[in-house]
Design a protein around this motif. Structure first.
Motif, PDB file in Angstrom:
ATOM      1  N   TRP A  59       0.835  -1.198   0.000  1.00 29.40           N
ATOM      2  CA  TRP A  59       0.000   0.000   0.000  1.00 29.40           C
ATOM      3  C   TRP A  59       0.875   1.255   0.000  1.00 29.40           C
ATOM      4  N   VAL A  60       0.601   2.143  -0.979  1.00 31.26           N
ATOM      5  CA  VAL A  60       1.341   3.418  -1.052  1.00 31.26           C
ATOM      6  C   VAL A  60       0.401   4.608  -1.110  1.00 31.26           C
ATOM      7  N   GLY A  61      -0.894   4.374  -1.138  1.00 30.27           N
ATOM      8  CA  GLY A  61      -1.851   5.473  -1.158  1.00 30.27           C
ATOM      9  C   GLY A  61      -1.779   6.265  -2.458  1.00 30.27           C
ATOM     10  N   LEU A  62      -1.706   7.571  -2.319  1.00 31.01           N
ATOM     11  CA  LEU A  62      -1.678   8.466  -3.477  1.00 31.01           C
ATOM     12  C   LEU A  62      -0.262   8.795  -3.937  1.00 31.01           C
ATOM     13  N   ALA A  63       0.728   8.033  -3.470  1.00 30.53           N
ATOM     14  CA  ALA A  63       2.117   8.322  -3.829  1.00 30.53           C
ATOM     15  C   ALA A  63       2.350   8.185  -5.332  1.00 30.53           C
ATOM     16  N   GLN A  64       1.655   7.221  -5.963  1.00 34.02           N
ATOM     17  CA  GLN A  64       1.814   7.043  -7.411  1.00 34.02           C
ATOM     18  C   GLN A  64       1.351   8.292  -8.168  1.00 34.02           C
ATOM     19  N   PHE A  65       0.234   8.856  -7.748  1.00 32.56           N
ATOM     20  CA  PHE A  65      -0.295  10.037  -8.421  1.00 32.56           C
ATOM     21  C   PHE A  65       0.561  11.269  -8.129  1.00 32.56           C
ATOM     22  N   GLN A  66       1.133  11.350  -6.937  1.00 31.04           N
ATOM     23  CA  GLN A  66       2.026  12.462  -6.619  1.00 31.04           C
ATOM     24  C   GLN A  66       3.282  12.412  -7.487  1.00 31.04           C
ATOM     25  N   TYR A  67       3.822  11.228  -7.667  1.00 33.86           N
ATOM     26  CA  TYR A  67       4.986  11.090  -8.542  1.00 33.86           C
ATOM     27  C   TYR A  67       4.631  11.386  -9.984  1.00 33.86           C
ATOM     28  N   LEU A  68       3.400  11.025 -10.372  1.00 34.67           N
ATOM     29  CA  LEU A  68       2.946  11.264 -11.748  1.00 34.67           C
ATOM     30  C   LEU A  68       2.991  12.753 -12.091  1.00 34.67           C
ATOM     31  N   LEU A  69       2.612  13.587 -11.153  1.00 33.32           N
ATOM     32  CA  LEU A  69       2.562  15.023 -11.403  1.00 33.32           C
ATOM     33  C   LEU A  69       3.950  15.622 -11.608  1.00 33.32           C
TER      34      LEU A  69
END
Length: 309
Positions: A59-69
């Motif tokens: 579980w990483v939460g919203l970390a993937q989307f933060q890196y995406l930005l």
């Protein structure tokens, strides 16, 4: 207030009565649930995890989307996708409208021309990508050979930034021009001939009729083709993947959003980040759908042709 026993039993009796019909349509919903709804929900779930497709999810939460930005490769893919879309959509829709107007005229062999213009849309894109790779080859391509014959400088179509984008845009134009022409033709055939007769009686010429009658009355069809072309352009994958490989060509000049998503998920085995890219693409497509809905819902005044007293 009490409910009669007959009323409470009605849904159950209706279900029993129409169960053959429900059973007949159930395969569609079962297949959609397995191959449509479940993958969508599961992709959202794994976008919140770090997962290589085999091991344990983390579980990483919203970390993937933060890196995406903050991912420069993702924004490069977004930029490439929109540039190719702009280079292909405007000429494609223009040529499609011209072809539709010509096919709408009283000419011979209209059925043959309609089939001929639609054929590229049903042709294997993989095969045509190989053909276009040969046509636009830097060393022995037909296009560069023609340029040499005209004593012009050759163009590195498959090794330069704008050459790659131009080649992909030409492939998109070739494939979807006939498809959109058929849609425009259907819209033209839905316009009543009385409107054109009234315009001619008022002394309107061909150019004025086209600009003030045909285009306004085709506006819903034009908006439909624009939004479908936008969604198709955002999901561009086969053309750059077959033409340039998974790398997207030199300096990733042909790297599109879907191709980048494919690389992350099936080459780097980062399925969580690949799902995040997919949902980012969904947000972008939904934004364009909302813009289209706004344009369609607006009321537009169309000039009515009629005899003036």
């Amino acid at each position: 207030m009490t409910t009669s026993p007959l009323t409470t039993r009605r849904p159950v009796s209706a279900l029993k009565r129409y169960w053959p019909q429900y059973l007949a349509i159930s395969p569609f919903y079962i297949l959609f649930l397995i191959f449509g709804l479940f993958p969508i929900v599961f992709s959202l779930y794994i976008s919140l995890h770090d997962w290589d497709g085999i091991g344990t999810m983390k579980w990483v939460g919203l970390a993937q989307f933060q890196y995406l930005l903050s991912d420069p490769r993702f924004w490069n893919a977004v930029s490439n996708t929109f540039i190719i879309w702009f280079m292909s959509t405007i000429p494609m829709l223009f040529f499609a409208l011209v072809i539709a107007v010509l096919l709408h005229q009283n000419i011979r062999f209209k059925g043959f021309y309609r089939v001929a213009y639609f054929m590229p849309n049903v042709t294997s894109m993989v095969a045509m990508a190989l053909v276009f790779g040969s046509v636009f080859s830097d060393s022995f391509g037909i296009v560069n050979s023609a340029l040499k014959a005209l004593s012009l400088d050759t163009v590195p179509w498959l090794t330069s930034d704008w050459g790659i984008k131009t080649t992909i845009a030409v492939m998109v134009i070739w494939r979807f021009t006939g498809y959109n022409a058929i849609i425009f033709l259907a819209g033209l055939q839905a316009i009543s001939s009385d409107v054109y007769d009234a315009a001619k009686m008022d002394g309107a010429g061909t150019a004025r009729i086209f600009a003030q009658v045909t285009i306004p009355m085709l506006r819903p069809v034009i908006l439909f083709t624009v939004i479908t072309s936008t969604i198709g352009g955002l999901s561009l994958f086969t053309e750059p993947q077959v033409l340039l490989g998974n790398t997207g060509g030199p300096n990733e000049s042909g790297m599109t959003i879907v191709l980048y998503q494919y690389n992350q998920a099936f080459t780097q085995f980062d399925f969580g980040y690949g799902s995040s890219i997919g949902w980012a693409l969904f947000v972008i497509a939904a934004l364009f759908a909302a813009i289209n809905w706004r344009l369609v819902s607006e009321r537009t005044g169309t000039k009515k042709w009629g005899r003036t007293k």
